[in-house]
Design a protein around this motif. Sequence first.
Motif, mmCIF file in Angstrom:
data_model
loop_
_atom_site.group_PDB
_atom_site.id
_atom_site.type_symbol
_atom_site.label_atom_id
_atom_site.label_comp_id
_atom_site.label_asym_id
_atom_site.label_seq_id
_atom_site.Cartn_x
_atom_site.Cartn_y
_atom_site.Cartn_z
ATOM 1 N N SER A 81 -3.956 11.712 0.672
ATOM 2 C CA SER A 81 -5.052 10.663 0.394
ATOM 3 C C SER A 81 -5.671 10.076 1.647
ATOM 4 O O SER A 81 -6.506 9.384 1.662
ATOM 5 C CB SER A 81 -4.699 9.636 -0.585
ATOM 6 N N ALA A 82 -4.911 10.264 2.888
ATOM 7 C CA ALA A 82 -5.418 9.474 4.085
ATOM 8 C C ALA A 82 -6.885 9.767 4.267
ATOM 9 O O ALA A 82 -7.399 10.805 4.310
ATOM 10 C CB ALA A 82 -4.563 9.742 5.158
ATOM 11 N N PRO A 83 -7.768 8.782 4.605
ATOM 12 C CA PRO A 83 -9.304 8.956 4.955
ATOM 13 C C PRO A 83 -9.516 9.448 6.186
ATOM 14 O O PRO A 83 -10.509 10.036 6.365
ATOM 15 C CB PRO A 83 -9.663 7.599 4.638
ATOM 16 N N GLN A 84 -8.870 9.313 7.126
ATOM 17 C CA GLN A 84 -9.038 9.493 8.479
ATOM 18 C C GLN A 84 -9.332 11.115 8.862
ATOM 19 O O GLN A 84 -10.344 11.327 9.588
ATOM 20 C CB GLN A 84 -7.989 9.021 9.430
ATOM 21 N N PRO A 85 -8.401 12.041 8.241
ATOM 22 C CA PRO A 85 -8.676 13.491 8.687
ATOM 23 C C PRO A 85 -10.028 13.861 8.180
ATOM 24 O O PRO A 85 -11.076 14.385 8.926
ATOM 25 C CB PRO A 85 -7.707 14.232 7.907
ATOM 26 N N GLN A 122 16.277 0.323 19.077
ATOM 27 C CA GLN A 122 15.116 0.066 18.377
ATOM 28 C C GLN A 122 14.098 0.718 19.266
ATOM 29 O O GLN A 122 12.772 0.961 18.709
ATOM 30 C CB GLN A 122 14.548 -1.264 17.922
ATOM 31 N N THR A 123 14.131 0.513 20.601
ATOM 32 C CA THR A 123 12.914 1.334 21.469
ATOM 33 C C THR A 123 12.933 2.725 21.216
ATOM 34 O O THR A 123 11.862 3.151 21.184
ATOM 35 C CB THR A 123 13.328 0.709 23.159
ATOM 36 N N THR A 124 14.029 3.369 21.160
ATOM 37 C CA THR A 124 14.092 4.771 20.721
ATOM 38 C C THR A 124 13.422 5.068 19.657
ATOM 39 O O THR A 124 12.641 6.140 19.699
ATOM 40 C CB THR A 124 15.351 5.215 21.277
ATOM 41 N N GLY A 125 13.853 4.365 18.681
ATOM 42 C CA GLY A 125 13.370 4.805 17.327
ATOM 43 C C GLY A 125 12.016 4.410 17.061
ATOM 44 O O GLY A 125 11.264 4.879 15.988
ATOM 45 N N SER A 126 11.348 3.403 17.676
ATOM 46 C CA SER A 126 10.057 3.077 17.245
ATOM 47 C C SER A 126 9.220 4.057 17.588
ATOM 48 O O SER A 126 7.792 4.041 17.161
ATOM 49 C CB SER A 126 9.703 1.672 17.860
ATOM 50 N N ALA A 127 9.209 4.938 18.277
ATOM 51 C CA ALA A 127 8.074 6.021 18.838
ATOM 52 C C ALA A 127 7.881 6.774 17.468
ATOM 53 O O ALA A 127 6.787 7.280 17.511
ATOM 54 C CB ALA A 127 8.686 6.811 19.893
ATOM 55 N N GLY A 128 8.752 7.044 16.579
ATOM 56 C CA GLY A 128 8.453 7.827 15.508
ATOM 57 C C GLY A 128 7.293 7.480 14.728
ATOM 58 O O GLY A 128 6.384 8.282 14.343
ATOM 59 N N GLU A 129 7.417 6.334 14.167
ATOM 60 C CA GLU A 129 6.172 5.864 13.631
ATOM 61 C C GLU A 129 4.834 5.872 14.090
ATOM 62 O O GLU A 129 3.834 6.310 13.378
ATOM 63 C CB GLU A 129 6.610 4.072 13.062
ATOM 64 N N SER A 130 4.845 5.664 15.456
ATOM 65 C CA SER A 130 3.401 5.518 16.184
ATOM 66 C C SER A 130 3.068 7.022 16.357
ATOM 67 O O SER A 130 1.567 7.359 16.104
ATOM 68 C CB SER A 130 3.655 4.830 17.441
ATOM 69 N N ILE A 131 3.794 7.953 16.533
ATOM 70 C CA ILE A 131 3.479 9.246 16.811
ATOM 71 C C ILE A 131 3.105 9.895 15.415
ATOM 72 O O ILE A 131 2.023 10.565 15.069
ATOM 73 C CB ILE A 131 4.566 10.226 17.363
ATOM 74 N N ALA A 132 3.827 9.602 14.421
ATOM 75 C CA ALA A 132 3.469 9.831 12.892
ATOM 76 C C ALA A 132 2.183 9.582 12.593
ATOM 77 O O ALA A 132 1.280 10.319 12.066
ATOM 78 C CB ALA A 132 4.443 9.379 11.951
ATOM 79 N N PHE A 133 1.647 8.452 12.936
ATOM 80 C CA PHE A 133 0.360 8.115 12.834
ATOM 81 C C PHE A 133 -0.755 9.166 13.486
ATOM 82 O O PHE A 133 -1.656 9.553 12.637
ATOM 83 C CB PHE A 133 0.124 6.537 13.057
ATOM 84 N N GLY A 134 -0.607 9.123 14.609
ATOM 85 C CA GLY A 134 -1.632 9.876 15.265
ATOM 86 C C GLY A 134 -1.390 11.169 14.888
ATOM 87 O O GLY A 134 -2.539 11.877 14.791
ATOM 88 N N VAL A 135 -0.420 12.098 14.569
ATOM 89 C CA VAL A 135 -0.326 13.246 14.061
ATOM 90 C C VAL A 135 -1.094 13.414 12.625
ATOM 91 O O VAL A 135 -1.833 14.210 12.246
ATOM 92 C CB VAL A 135 0.998 13.768 14.051
ATOM 93 N N GLY A 136 -0.830 12.249 11.886
ATOM 94 C CA GLY A 136 -1.060 12.325 10.449
ATOM 95 C C GLY A 136 -2.756 12.216 10.256
ATOM 96 O O GLY A 136 -3.096 12.849 9.503
ATOM 97 N N VAL A 137 -3.216 11.659 11.056
ATOM 98 C CA VAL A 137 -4.804 11.116 10.903
ATOM 99 C C VAL A 137 -5.657 12.318 11.774
ATOM 100 O O VAL A 137 -6.759 12.417 11.217
ATOM 101 C CB VAL A 137 -4.860 9.851 11.509
ATOM 102 N N THR A 138 -4.960 12.989 12.579
ATOM 103 C CA THR A 138 -5.743 14.216 13.313
ATOM 104 C C THR A 138 -5.612 15.719 12.717
ATOM 105 O O THR A 138 -6.556 16.228 12.518
ATOM 106 C CB THR A 138 -5.459 13.924 14.669
ATOM 107 N N MET A 139 -4.297 15.966 13.002
ATOM 108 C CA MET A 139 -3.956 17.424 12.363
ATOM 109 C C MET A 139 -4.460 18.106 11.156
ATOM 110 O O MET A 139 -4.723 19.019 11.231
ATOM 111 C CB MET A 139 -2.454 17.610 12.668
#
Length: 799
Positions: free
Chosen positions: A627-631, A96-113
Amino acid sequence: MAAPTKESQLTAGGQPEYKPFIPDSADIPELTVPAVLVGGVLGIIFGASSLYLLLKVGMTVSASVPIAVLSITLFRVFSKAFGFRRATILENNIVQTTGSAGESIAFGVGVTMPALLLLGFEMEVSRVMTVSVLGGVLGILMMIPLRRAFIVKQHGKLIYPEGTACAEVLVAGEKGGATARMVFIGFGIAAVHKFLTTANKLWASEPSQHLYGTSEAGKVVGLKGAEISGELAPEMLGVGYLIGPRIASLMIAGAVLSYFVIGPLIALFGENLAKPVSPAESNLVFEVEPASAAGMIGSAAQPNGAVAALGRLAASTKDMGLIGNMAPGALKSNYLRYIGAGAVAAGGIISMLRALPLIIGSVVAGLRDLRASRAAGAEVAARTERDLSMNVVLFGSLALVAVLMFVPSLGLGPTPWGLLGALMILVFGFLFVTVSSRLTGEVGSSSNPISGMTIATLLLTCLIFLVLGKTDRLAMLTALSVAAVVCIASSNGGTTSQDLKTGYLVGATPRKQQVAIMVGAVTSALVIGVTMLALNAAGVHYTNKGLPTRTIAVPADAPQQKVGRPHQEEDQTDYYVVHVTKGEYPDVPPGRYLVDAQGHVKYRTDIPIDRKSAVMDNDKDAPAPFSAPQPQLFALIIEGILSRNLEWGLVITGVLIAIALELAGVSALPFAVGMYLPLSTSTPIFVGGMMRWLADRVRGVSASESETETSSGVLLSSGYIAGGTLVGLIIAFFQFLPESFNKGLELDKYFPAQYLTKDASAPKIVALVMFGVLAAILLAIGMQKSPEVEREVESNGPQ
């Protein structure tokens, strides 16, 4: 009450010394190859699905609990099938430690790129990959020296809800109590529903209905400018169930204000205006009545007859830039999104200001603990107290920032400006990783205001550039790059703190966890970067309608490409890609264009983050937008400060709404997100929240307990999210396959012709019924008490 139970073992309260589930003296397998491999694969899967979800609703949900449940079950199945030894609780924790990084990185990439495209830059592989990988690793490194301050010394004060819940699942699994049955059931139900809806098109995916019409006398009757709609998807229902009734209700309240109050008011007051109101622009559309069109088509062989028919019948031009001619979707894109963006920005900043004492205290405590840890040196020798060396943290962070400086596509480079950007990444990165880690312990990952931290980073960066006189387009790229790295680092720093809390409770080795989450961050970031690019490509379509007639300059370094759908078969020419920014050409709207060598515009690129047309040139529905508002919000902030070009009136209106909500004691951020997101997104999330409210009332669970418990309903909703998002992701990639393949999947062609008409009621009714079935299943499962609770009640007897 019987004691000691699992609960008393996991919550030490104010005890001076906590005893983890696995004692410090134990030596059992932990950081093993199978655990890291399984965690990496699950991290990639949940990271990609989280990115898909983020781009649709602007939020993600913690993946640690479902990954832990899946890990326990998968290793148990492998053990029985192949005779392997059973995985230890510490190996499941590594998964779960190894796998949990995917969700948090997805958030950062999806709201900025996606904001790159809005600012007039290409979403290049080097940009997305560099930011995602280095930002993810930087967040882990900066969290390491804070572990003892937040996880150890604040144990019993900082709860870390998801981390505690995950530890409960791991301990229950070790005792034989938890299985992934509900996650798999939810996954299967959601996958079937999503495929039948999106690929087979058996019913409407997003039914909608205007709340107004036109009387026989030509008068508008009803609430003009309003419509009710819903994206009736299983993942939306699951999100609503997980975030709970309070947040879901605030989101739908924001949607009601935006789409049923402000939008109709704009439509009412602007109905008789003869000129477009900024930021809307004039958009003339030539309209012919159906009889006129039929007359023209019937006389196609007689040129003069066609002209005569047009002369006899009424034809008109309608300016779609006038408020009186706007549909609800146009009101949103021209006005409501700016108001919503202002509210989201204010809500994020207010949440930061509210936490300001905590922020200052966190930074001071982190620095104090860093000095104490270095002074302790070799005294910290216990297995459960071993972190990665501070040399790794210090030199690793400096090396990452140096790499960022030497990637020219990020707007930094080995220049004074690049050095300034690198310093801002270090300072803001450590500040907001500290804030994120502390707030995650207070409110959990789902309520952690990462968007607010990113807004603060953008504001500070842009204001520094403005003071120093650097306001060109390269400064915009640099500002976004700084904010993107800080956003991903903050997001992953919060996730790392949750994982380390889980490890602390079960008795894991911090150093091994930190290595595992770095592996997960790198592998997930690489795949998430590719997924981001692929999802953007799958959502793009090209149009040759309504193009500007003037020529535009072609930069010497302009890339070349062929046109995509729906014109890829008929046109194989290589065109230059030119980004036009706002105000660059008075008569050319900002956007991404394909032009020939002479500068003649041939096509406009309709990108999913800024969808202009819901119908392609071949009259088929365009791919679903982001539809994400952040970008949009981040691009507005950068352009507004550095270009001094922002619709301040609408934005300030949103800011004042957020302030009014806070003065009334209402949390502004989820309300503001509801104002910005499409109503079709907030509606099913609200239904999911109501299912959670009903289920918790039937089960007799209090609000505080329901936020951290892992009931059957929570696991089923996690399956809904995983199944819906993964199948949606796969179907999105079907766009790269031949059109005949996609047409073959569509089964609606076997229905009567009236079922296929645009405004047919039958597909909408079927969609509502099928969504009702999903909600009923979730409610029925959610009302059941978890087996662990029932066993504990039976064993303890009446209290």
